[in-house]
Design a protein around this motif. Structure first.
Motif, PDB file in Angstrom:
ATOM      1  N   THR A   4       0.817  -1.203   0.000  1.00 32.45           N
ATOM      2  CA  THR A   4       0.000   0.000   0.000  1.00 32.45           C
ATOM      3  C   THR A   4       0.855   1.259   0.000  1.00 32.45           C
ATOM      4  O   THR A   4       0.339   2.362   0.004  1.00 32.45           O
ATOM      5  N   VAL A  84      -3.852  -1.210 -12.074  1.00 31.49           N
ATOM      6  CA  VAL A  84      -3.418  -1.118 -10.677  1.00 31.49           C
ATOM      7  C   VAL A  84      -2.352  -0.041 -10.501  1.00 31.49           C
ATOM      8  O   VAL A  84      -2.455   0.805  -9.617  1.00 31.49           O
ATOM      9  N   ILE A 377     -16.813   1.378  -6.628  1.00 31.61           N
ATOM     10  CA  ILE A 377     -15.478   1.303  -7.211  1.00 31.61           C
ATOM     11  C   ILE A 377     -14.593   2.312  -6.490  1.00 31.61           C
ATOM     12  O   ILE A 377     -14.964   3.480  -6.338  1.00 31.61           O
ATOM     13  N   SER A 378     -13.428   1.884  -6.070  1.00 30.65           N
ATOM     14  CA  SER A 378     -12.486   2.805  -5.457  1.00 30.65           C
ATOM     15  C   SER A 378     -11.535   3.354  -6.511  1.00 30.65           C
ATOM     16  O   SER A 378     -11.355   2.756  -7.572  1.00 30.65           O
ATOM     17  N   GLY A 379     -10.954   4.525  -6.220  1.00 29.22           N
ATOM     18  CA  GLY A 379      -9.999   5.125  -7.136  1.00 29.22           C
ATOM     19  C   GLY A 379     -10.601   6.062  -8.150  1.00 29.22           C
ATOM     20  O   GLY A 379      -9.907   6.561  -9.033  1.00 29.22           O
ATOM     21  N   SER A 405     -19.059  -4.112  -1.186  1.00 31.06           N
ATOM     22  CA  SER A 405     -17.682  -4.443  -1.549  1.00 31.06           C
ATOM     23  C   SER A 405     -17.637  -5.725  -2.353  1.00 31.06           C
ATOM     24  O   SER A 405     -18.609  -6.506  -2.389  1.00 31.06           O
ATOM     25  N   TYR A 433     -11.730   0.231 -14.014  1.00 28.08           N
ATOM     26  CA  TYR A 433     -11.390   0.588 -12.636  1.00 28.08           C
ATOM     27  C   TYR A 433     -11.711  -0.560 -11.691  1.00 28.08           C
ATOM     28  O   TYR A 433     -10.918  -0.877 -10.797  1.00 28.08           O
ATOM     29  N   LEU A 434     -12.879  -1.197 -11.875  1.00 31.63           N
ATOM     30  CA  LEU A 434     -13.243  -2.322 -11.020  1.00 31.63           C
ATOM     31  C   LEU A 434     -12.314  -3.503 -11.258  1.00 31.63           C
ATOM     32  O   LEU A 434     -11.933  -4.210 -10.310  1.00 31.63           O
ATOM     33  N   ASN A 437      -9.389  -2.762  -9.277  1.00 37.73           N
ATOM     34  CA  ASN A 437      -9.673  -3.020  -7.861  1.00 37.73           C
ATOM     35  C   ASN A 437      -9.556  -4.505  -7.557  1.00 37.73           C
ATOM     36  O   ASN A 437      -8.947  -4.914  -6.554  1.00 37.73           O
ATOM     37  N   GLN A 441      -6.859  -6.208  -5.094  1.00 32.31           N
ATOM     38  CA  GLN A 441      -7.305  -6.868  -3.872  1.00 32.31           C
ATOM     39  C   GLN A 441      -6.951  -8.349  -3.875  1.00 32.31           C
ATOM     40  O   GLN A 441      -6.720  -8.937  -2.815  1.00 32.31           O
TER      41      GLN A 441
END
Length: 447
Positions: A4, A84, A377-379, A405, A433-434, A437, A441
């Motif tokens: 991270t 990523v 979706i993050s980011g 999530s 984007y997903l 993610n 992850q």
């Protein structure tokens, strides 16, 4: 899981995002000005394969890279967006071996140099990132460059390339309508903007005749030698092999490693493009390319990792970044092909941006998916709320549930299927984007 810790290049890009707004330059003046200050690196590149289209740009770029590397050539590759890591956008060619993603410190150094050259003038981050591709590729020797368009073509900031070895236009359908137009012929006109007078053009399989007509008429007007899928070249499956054909004859080669019948047409477009760019293509290089080609986040099967461990035992877990109705159709077709070989109940885990057409995407799955779990979706700050996305799935005729999530979605599927066999087939998709993610992850970022 990936680290991270923020990388050196990420620090530079976040700083640039704070300084420069989003935007779309309808004149190319900003990128042209910046490149002039930098010494016009776009004019010092090896032969360029320039790729546009709504769908299939990344796949044809991956096939083209595989073909060129199978011939022993070094290839720089620019793609966007990344999944990523920002470095994924820049692959640096290496003679006699596969290219590698740009080193983080090298990218950071180039970004700092470009920001200094820009002297605080109006610019977008994407324009700076594109300038970085030109600088990186001009300063490292290679035999070829594959340059993927970001959006559209005519005003995309990659379109400062004056004399591509070949322009490639992949399938065109509705996407980015606020910027490119609300009809396929308008979008086709924007994509056709990468064609340059007298330079070869390869037109991939087109689902709409109106788009094909625009592309053909533009090529004719500009005097571009053109090769059109279905007329001048093509490919089909026969007895578990891919049969490619053009004016030079037939080639019997392995089926592509990338899943889906649409990849047959993408592979054919890449073969024709590499030939049109005057690079050597032999049966041997085609065979090696079909079995070695890689393109993360496009019908990528996850067989291990954190998300795979969360999913029901024995399931198939797939990730795909397709995000418009045209992509939904070809992905659904691929899922049907898997179902014919090995029946499994299909569950979707979907997140999408608010600029997309979720109902159009979901309609392709309306008769084959058991349930849709919609996720955030993050980011990005442009993701659709899972509740809104679940309503869109319902409008397309699918049972749906919003969840918070990917982990919750996989847990819900596990609970829904219980011990029933066969174990399900799960597709995480609807957005690049997903897909990013999910790969992040799961602990399997692209290399």
């Amino acid at each position: 899981m990936p680290s991270t810790a923020i990388s050196e290049s990420e620090v530079e890009i976040e700083r640039l995002m704070g300084l420069h707004p989003k935007g779309f330059d309808l004149s190319l003046t900003r990128i042209t000005r910046l490149l002039e200050v930098l010494g016009n690196p776009q004019n010092r590149l090896p032969p360029v394969i320039h790729v546009a289209g709504t769908n299939g740009k990344g796949s044809v770029s991956a096939f083209s890279r595989a073909l060129l590397e199978a011939a022993g050539l070094s290839v720089h590759v620019h793609t966007s967006p990344h999944l990523v890591n920002w470095q994924e956008r820049y692959r640096i060619g290496r003679k006699g071996e596969p290219g590698r993603l740009v080193d983080d410190s090298r990218l950071a150094e180039v970004l700092r140099r470009i920001a200094k050259a820009n002297e605080g003038q109006a610019i977008t981050v994407f324009e700076i990132l594109t300038a970085a591709a030109f600088v990186l590729f001009a300063e490292e020797p290679a035999d070829a460059v594959i340059m993927e368009v970001g959006m559209g073509g005519r005003f995309d900031c990659t379109n400062v390339i004056d004399k591509p070895a070949v322009s490639v236009i992949m399938p065109i359908s509705l996407d980015h309508q606020p910027y490119l137009g609300d009809r396929v012929e308008l979008i086709a006109a924007e994509k056709a903007g990468i064609m340059k007078r007298g330079c070869p053009v390869v037109i991939g399989q087109q689902p709409f005749d109106a788009a094909l007509e625009v592309l053909m008429s533009t090529a004719e007007r500009l005097g571009c030698p053109s090769s059109i899928y279905g007329q001048d070249f093509g490919a089909h499956e026969e007895f578990g092999r891919l049969i490619y054909h053009d004016e030079f004859g037939l080639s019997d080669i392995p089926l592509p490693r990338l899943l889906g019948r649409h990849q047959h047409a993408n592979a054919a477009a890449a073969i024709r493009a590499v030939k049109a760019a005057d690079f050597p293509v032999t049966e041997e290089t085609m065979e090696r390319a079909m079995v070695s080609v890689e393109w993360p986040g496009r019908l990528q099967k996850l067989t291990e990792g954190t998300l795979h461990q969360m999913a029901p035992a024995g399931c198939e877990l797939w990730v795909d970044g397709g995000h418009n109705p045209g992509a939904g159709e070809v992905i659904a077709e691929a899922m049907v092909g898997l179902e014919e070989r090995q029946p499994r109940p299909l569950y979707l885990v979907t997140g999408m941006l608010n600029t997309k057409d979720p109902v159009g995407y979901f309609k392709a799955f309306s008769s084959i998916a058991r349930h849709v779990y919609t996720v955030p979706i993050s980011g990005t700050d442009s993701a659709l709320d899972p509740v809104v996305l679940a309503d869109a799935a319902g409008e397309a005729g699918l049972a749906s549930s919003p969840v918070s999530s990917l982990a919750e979605a996989l847990g819900a599927i596990t609970q829904a299927v219980g011990d029933r066999m066969p174990a399900p087939r799960i597709l995480i998709g609807g957005s690049l984007y997903l897909a990013g993610n999910a790969l992040g992850q799961n602990g399997t970022p692209p290399k």
